[in-house]
Design an enzyme around this catalytic site. Structure first.
Site, short mmCIF file in Angstrom:
data_model
loop_
_atom_site.label_atom_id
_atom_site.label_comp_id
_atom_site.label_asym_id
_atom_site.label_seq_id
_atom_site.Cartn_x
_atom_site.Cartn_y
_atom_site.Cartn_z
N ASP A 63 16.80 -30.77 -37.86
CA ASP A 63 15.96 -30.68 -39.08
C ASP A 63 16.79 -30.52 -40.36
O ASP A 63 16.28 -30.75 -41.45
CB ASP A 63 14.89 -29.59 -38.97
CG ASP A 63 15.44 -28.19 -38.80
OD1 ASP A 63 16.64 -28.04 -38.47
OD2 ASP A 63 14.67 -27.23 -39.01
N ASP A 79 10.52 -25.22 -38.57
CA ASP A 79 9.67 -24.11 -38.17
C ASP A 79 8.45 -23.95 -39.08
O ASP A 79 7.33 -23.72 -38.63
CB ASP A 79 10.47 -22.80 -38.17
CG ASP A 79 11.72 -22.90 -37.31
OD1 ASP A 79 11.84 -23.89 -36.56
OD2 ASP A 79 12.55 -21.99 -37.39
N SER A 136 4.73 -3.21 -41.60
CA SER A 136 4.75 -4.04 -40.40
C SER A 136 4.78 -3.16 -39.17
O SER A 136 5.58 -2.22 -39.08
CB SER A 136 5.98 -4.95 -40.39
OG SER A 136 6.12 -5.52 -39.09
P1 ADP Z 1 13.12 -16.03 -34.69
O1 ADP Z 1 12.60 -16.77 -35.87
O2 ADP Z 1 13.71 -16.93 -33.65
O3 ADP Z 1 12.13 -15.09 -34.08
P2 ADP Z 1 14.85 -14.99 -36.71
O4 ADP Z 1 16.11 -14.20 -36.64
O5 ADP Z 1 14.88 -16.28 -37.41
O6 ADP Z 1 14.33 -15.13 -35.21
O7 ADP Z 1 13.73 -14.12 -37.43
C1 ADP Z 1 13.43 -12.83 -36.96
C2 ADP Z 1 13.33 -11.88 -38.15
O8 ADP Z 1 12.11 -12.13 -38.88
C3 ADP Z 1 13.24 -10.44 -37.73
O9 ADP Z 1 14.52 -9.88 -37.50
C4 ADP Z 1 12.54 -9.82 -38.93
O10 ADP Z 1 13.45 -9.58 -39.97
C5 ADP Z 1 11.58 -10.93 -39.37
N1 ADP Z 1 10.25 -10.74 -38.75
C6 ADP Z 1 9.66 -11.53 -37.84
N2 ADP Z 1 8.43 -11.07 -37.50
C7 ADP Z 1 8.25 -9.93 -38.20
C8 ADP Z 1 7.19 -8.97 -38.29
N3 ADP Z 1 6.08 -9.08 -37.55
N4 ADP Z 1 7.35 -7.92 -39.13
C9 ADP Z 1 8.47 -7.80 -39.87
N5 ADP Z 1 9.49 -8.67 -39.84
C10 ADP Z 1 9.40 -9.73 -39.01
MG MG Z 2 13.74 -18.00 -37.18
#
Ligand code: ADP
Ligand code: MG
Length: 403
Positions: A47, A190, A78
Site C-alpha cells: 500500500d 487499513d 479508553s
Molecule cells: P495494530 O494496528 O496491528 O493493532 P498498531 O501498533 O498499529 O497495531 O496500533 C496499536 C495501537 O493503537 C495501540 O498501541 C494503541 O496506541 C492504539 N489503540 C488501538 N486500539 C485502541 C483502543 N481501543 N484504545 C486506545 N488506544 C488504542
Molecule cells: Mg496498525
C-alpha cells in the site's frame, strides 16, 4: 481447547461505549460510532508502493461514544489503555505533541481533520471500547482512528461520512493522523478497509490512484473458511524494520525515476539490473506480490480455491525470504495449518509478529486450530488466538443520542 477472539454485536459495542461514557462524564453521548479492524487477503507491504491490496473488514470493531463540548477541551477515556484517560485542549493534539502514545491514535484524526480538510472543530469528550486486539496485525490502529474520524465528522456536521468520496477523504485524514501524529509510516490500506469496504466483499484497493473495487467474498458457499491465527508474538524490532523496508523501496523508485515501485515501466528489467542483493530481494517481493494480487482476484472470481491457496503460499514465501518480515511464530502457524489441510496460508499485516491467515475447508477448522495450538505449545510459545473471518460492514454511526 483453543481460544477464540470474540466479536461483539453492534448493540453490545454501543452499550459498552455508552456505559463507559456515562460513567466517565456523567452525561449521555451525542451518539456512538464504530469502525472495524481488517485482515488483508493478499498484497502485503504494497500500500506504500503504489500497487493493489485486498483486505476485508472484520466484524471486530472499535466503538466511540462522543459528545461535543462548547469549549476547546478534549477528554478521552479508553477501556483498554494506560493511562485510561487523558485531558487536554484541541491545540495540544498535533505532531510532536506531549501525550500518551494511544492518544495520538484517538485524537490524531481531530488534528488531521483541520490540517487536511480545514475543518473547524470544537472540544469533545469520547469514550472508547474495542474488541479488536492490539498489535495483532488486525489494525486496531485504523479502527480507532476511523471510528473517531466518523464520530467527529458526524458530530461537527462535516458530512464526509455520507458519501464514497467523503469516505475516501476521511481515510486520507486518518492516514495523516497515523503518519504524522502517531509517527507510524504506514500506507493507506487499513483506513480504506475500515471506511470503504462493503459487507460480503473484499476491497480491491489500488493505492496508485486510490480507486476501489468491491470483490464478492463468500467462502462459506465454497465450503471454506478464512482462519485468522493471532500468534500473539510481538517483536520489538518491528517498528524500525517497517520504516527501513519502505525506505529501500522509495530509494529504488527514485533512482528509477518513478514515484513508486508500482509505476515501474519494466519491472523485470529493473530486477535484472539491481546488483545490491538486499534491494533485489525487497523489490522482487513488491513486483511479484503485485502480480499475485491480480492473479488472486481472478482466481477468487472463478472459485479456483486450490490455486488461490498456492498463491497465498507464494506470498508467504516472498514475505519470509525476500522481504524478510516474517518470524518463527508466523512461519510455524503457516506450516502447521498447511500440514493439517489448509489450501494455503500466509502471514498478514506488517509482520514481525501479529497474525497469519489460512484458507481452510470448513470441516477442518477445528483440527487446524488444534494443530497450530499444539505446535506452539510444543515450542513453549504462548498459545495463539483464532477467529474465522467474514467480510463485514465498514464503519459508521451505530447509535444516535436521541435513542
Ligand atoms: P495494530 O494496528 O496491528 O493493532 P498498531 O501498533 O498499529 O497495531 O496500533 C496499536 C495501537 O493503537 C495501540 O498501541 C494503541 O496506541 C492504539 N489503540 C488501538 N486500539 C485502541 C483502543 N481501543 N484504545 C486506545 N488506544 C488504542
Ligand atoms: Mg496498525
Amino acid at each position: 481447547m483453543t481460544a477464540a477472539i470474540r466479536s461483539w454485536s453492534e448493540q453490545e459495542g454501543a452499550e459498552r461505549a455508552t456505559e463507559l461514557f456515562e460513567r466517565t462524564y456523567g452525561t449521555a453521548p451525542d451518539g456512538v460510532w464504530a469502525a472495524p479492524g481488517r485482515v488483508n487477503l493478499i498484497g502485503e507491504h504494497i500500500d506504500y508502493n503504489g500497487g493493489p491490496c485486498l483486505p476485508i473488514a472484520l466484524p471486530h470493531r472499535t466503538y466511540v461514544a462522543l459528545r461535543r463540548r462548547p469549549d476547546d477541551v478534549v477528554r478521552l477515556a479508553s477501556a483498554d489503555a494506560a493511562p485510561a484517560s487523558w485531558e487536554g485542549s484541541l491545540g495540544d493534539v498535533r505532531p510532536g505533541g506531549d501525550f500518551p502514545s494511544w492518544v495520538a491514535y484517538a485524537a490524531g484524526p481531530a488534528w488531521a481533520l483541520s490540517a487536511e480538510e480545514g475543518a473547524r472543530l470544537g472540544g469533545f469528550e469520547a469514550a472508547i471500547v474495542s474488541c479488536v486486539p492490539w498489535g495483532a496485525g488486525l489494525s486496531s490502529s485504523a479502527a480507532i482512528e476511523c471510528a473517531m474520524a466518523l464520530a467527529l465528522d458526524d458530530a461537527f456536521g462535516l458530512g464526509l461520512g455520507g458519501s464514497p468520496e467523503g469516505r475516501a477523504r476521511l481515510a486520507a485524514v486518518c492516514v495523516r493522523a497515523e503518519n504524522e501524529v502517531a509517527g507510524a509510516p504506514t500506507g493507506g490500506m487499513d483506513q480504506a478497509a475500515a471506511l470503504r469496504s462493503t459487507e460480503g466483499h473484499a476491497l480491491l484497493l489500488d493505492t496508485l490512484d486510490g480507486s476501489v473495487t468491491q470483490v464478492p467474498f463468500d467462502l462459506d458457499g465454497a465450503g471454506l473458511a478464512l482462519l485468522v491465527v493471532d500468534t500473539r508474538a510481538k517483536h520489538a524490532l518491528g517498528d524500525g524494520q517497517y520504516a527501513s523496508r519502505r525506505a529501500v523501496c522509495e530509494a529504488v523508485a527514485e533512482r528509477e525515476g518513478v514515484p513508486t515501485l508500482g509505476e515501474l515501466v519494466d519491472p523485470q528489467a529493473v530486477l535484472a539490473r539491481l546488483d545490491d542483493p538486499v534491494e533485489l530481494r525487497r523489490v522482487r517481493h513488491v513486483v511479484t506480490e503485485i502480480a499475485r494480487v491480480r492473479e488472486a482476484v481472478g482466481l477468487l472470481a472463478e472459485g479456483r480455491f486450490e490455486e488461490l491457496g498456492r498463491v497465498l503460499d507464494a506470498s508467504h514465501a516472498s514475505l519470509r525470504d525476500d522481504y524478510e518480515v516474517s518470524v518463527a511464530e508466523l512461519d510455524e502457524a503457516v506450516e502447521a495449518s498447511r500440514t493439517e489441510g489448509a489450501l494455503g496460508a500466509r502471514m498478514t499485516g506488517g509482520g514481525f509478529g501479529g497474525s497469519a491467515i489460512a484458507l481452510v475447508p470448513l470441516d477442518r477448522v477445528e483440527q487446524v486450530e488444534e494443530a497450530v495450538t499444539a505446535a506452539f505449545v510444543g515450542r513453549r510459545w504462548i498459545p495463539p488466538h483464532f477467529l474465522v473471518a467474514r467480510a463485514a460492514a465498514p464503519g459508521g454511526r451505530v447509535r444516535s443520542g436521541d435513542r
